[in-house]
Design an enzyme around this catalytic site. Structure first.
Site, mmCIF file in Angstrom:
data_model
loop_
_atom_site.group_PDB
_atom_site.id
_atom_site.type_symbol
_atom_site.label_atom_id
_atom_site.label_comp_id
_atom_site.label_asym_id
_atom_site.label_seq_id
_atom_site.Cartn_x
_atom_site.Cartn_y
_atom_site.Cartn_z
ATOM 1 N N ILE A 1 39.689 26.717 56.116
ATOM 2 C CA ILE A 1 38.476 26.984 55.339
ATOM 3 C C ILE A 1 38.525 28.304 54.665
ATOM 4 O O ILE A 1 39.665 28.969 54.204
ATOM 5 C CB ILE A 1 38.267 28.260 56.845
ATOM 6 C CG1 ILE A 1 38.867 29.469 57.217
ATOM 7 C CG2 ILE A 1 37.582 27.543 57.973
ATOM 8 C CD1 ILE A 1 38.995 30.241 57.803
ATOM 9 N N GLY A 2 37.488 28.640 54.363
ATOM 10 C CA GLY A 2 36.862 29.443 52.465
ATOM 11 C C GLY A 2 36.853 30.642 53.168
ATOM 12 O O GLY A 2 36.781 31.025 53.938
ATOM 13 N N ASP A 3 36.480 31.473 51.927
ATOM 14 C CA ASP A 3 35.879 32.786 51.604
ATOM 15 C C ASP A 3 34.400 32.828 52.318
ATOM 16 O O ASP A 3 33.897 33.622 53.026
ATOM 17 C CB ASP A 3 35.356 33.537 50.476
ATOM 18 C CG ASP A 3 34.393 32.384 49.903
ATOM 19 O OD1 ASP A 3 34.899 31.629 49.388
ATOM 20 O OD2 ASP A 3 33.190 32.511 49.607
ATOM 21 N N THR B 29 29.055 25.413 47.024
ATOM 22 C CA THR B 29 28.759 26.398 47.325
ATOM 23 C C THR B 29 27.288 26.581 46.890
ATOM 24 O O THR B 29 26.769 26.703 46.607
ATOM 25 C CB THR B 29 29.230 27.411 46.992
ATOM 26 O OG1 THR B 29 30.981 26.582 47.424
ATOM 27 C CG2 THR B 29 28.902 28.257 48.565
ATOM 28 N N GLY C 95 37.719 29.580 46.994
ATOM 29 C CA GLY C 95 38.064 30.609 48.249
ATOM 30 C C GLY C 95 38.725 31.900 48.138
ATOM 31 O O GLY C 95 38.804 32.723 49.197
ATOM 32 N N THR D 191 30.378 32.266 45.563
ATOM 33 C CA THR D 191 31.158 30.995 45.155
ATOM 34 C C THR D 191 32.579 31.043 44.143
ATOM 35 O O THR D 191 32.244 32.182 43.370
ATOM 36 C CB THR D 191 30.361 30.172 44.407
ATOM 37 O OG1 THR D 191 30.938 29.464 44.491
ATOM 38 C CG2 THR D 191 29.191 31.101 43.822
#
Lengths: 187, 130
Positions: free
Chosen positions: B30-32, B1, B54, B51
């Site tokens: 999907i992550g954060d 990230t 997530g 970072t």
């Protein structure tokens, strides 16, 4: 009050013994990107332009997990995501599931500025990218040999990894067998 | 990230984050990063880019929490970010960079390390990992 800027290239289990050949290029990239951001702020660019500019540079650097150098999914593909937000207006834009867009962060900004929405994903985001004429490349552009090897090791251990994870040891792999999660949830 | 936060002389704030996610993540995950308020957030007080893991960052609404702690507890950026990173997310899961409207900078993390850098108008510059 004065201008200020901060940036990151990912967090994780970064060993103190990180070899110079892995550490130095990343430090150099951070320095390079920081200088670009500082120069932009000194020339009175709006912070929204500054953060987009800096993140584009970071995305183009293959040693960081974004853009070229993105890590791989379980089937060896890339699915990139990005977000941008302006503090004063609280306008924001986000994208995910990108496979061909060179600079995801700029597409996120276009979502913010050119659509009534804040988030586009997967096929819709890719279609929007083509509609807007942003730079796209074959998905192979984003895949690095290092990340192919990381995926191979992760699949062998049946776990996921965050940005920086120390190499999997054979005895650790054996110990993890049978555990539902192993340490997959913390990388 | 990767991520960047910035504030200008007028207190205008912005944040941006971009990532490839996890190695060996499931297709469609999907992550954060694209979840506004989780890994990326800015308002008139601060700008934050996170970072790490997530899922933990989403559950902790990390970026928004930093702003909320500043707003509702009246803490400085440094104290608000330290509180969120050290008290609200399990160790080994998160790092963030943040700036405030008054030019404060902070870069806390509860992982082993985080590649990070910052600079301020008064000449301070830092590049670090651990």
């Amino acid at each position: 009050m004065g201008w200020a800027i901060a940036l990151h290239g990912g967090a994780g289990d970064i060993p103190l013994s990180l070899p110079p050949e892995r550490r130095l290029p990343r430090e150099a990239a951070l320095h390079h990107c920081l200088q670009i951001g500082v120069a932009a702020l000194q020339s009175q660019k709006h912070p929204l332009d500054v953060v987009e500019l800096v993140v584009r540079e970071l995305e183009n650097f293959p040693h960081f997990n974004a853009g070229k150098g993105s890590v791989l999914t379980s089937i060896g593909t890339v699915e990139m995501e990005a977000a941008i937000m302006d503090g004063k207006t609280m306008k924001c834009g986000a994208v995910s599931g990108l496979t061909t867009v060179v600079n995801a962060i700029s597409l996120a900004r276009l979502v913010m500025e050119k659509t009534p929405h804040i988030y586009l994903a997967f096929e819709g985001a890719e279609a929007f990218a083509r509609e807007q004429g942003v730079e796209t490349l074959d998905t192979s552009h984003f895949v690095t040999p290092e990340n192919v090897e990381r995926l191979k090791r992760a699949k062998e251990a049946n776990r996921v990894q965050i940005d920086y994870t120390q190499p999997i040891q054979e005895d650790v792999k054996a110990d993890e067998k049978g555990k539902e999660d192993g340490d997959s949830q913390i990388g | 990230t990767v991520g960047c936060v910035a504030v200008d002389n007028h207190g205008n704030l912005a944040t941006a984050t971009s990532t490839g996610g996890f190695v060996n993540k499931m297709v469609g995950r999907i992550g954060d990063t694209p979840v506004i308020g989780a890994g990326t957030y800015a308002n008139n007080l601060c700008a934050v880019s996170a970072t790490g893991k997530g899922e933990a960052i989403i559950c902790g609404t990390v970026a928004r929490d930093v702003a909320a702690v500043m707003e509702y507890k009246g803490l400085s950026l440094e104290k608000a970010a330290a509180y969120v990173v050290n008290e609200r997310v399990p160790r080994g899961n998160v790092g963030l960079v943040a700036v405030s409207a008054t030019g404060e900078v902070t870069m806390p993390f509860n992982t082993t390390g985080m590649f990070r850098a910052c600079a301020t108008e008064d000449g301070f510059t830092e590049i670090g990992i651990y």
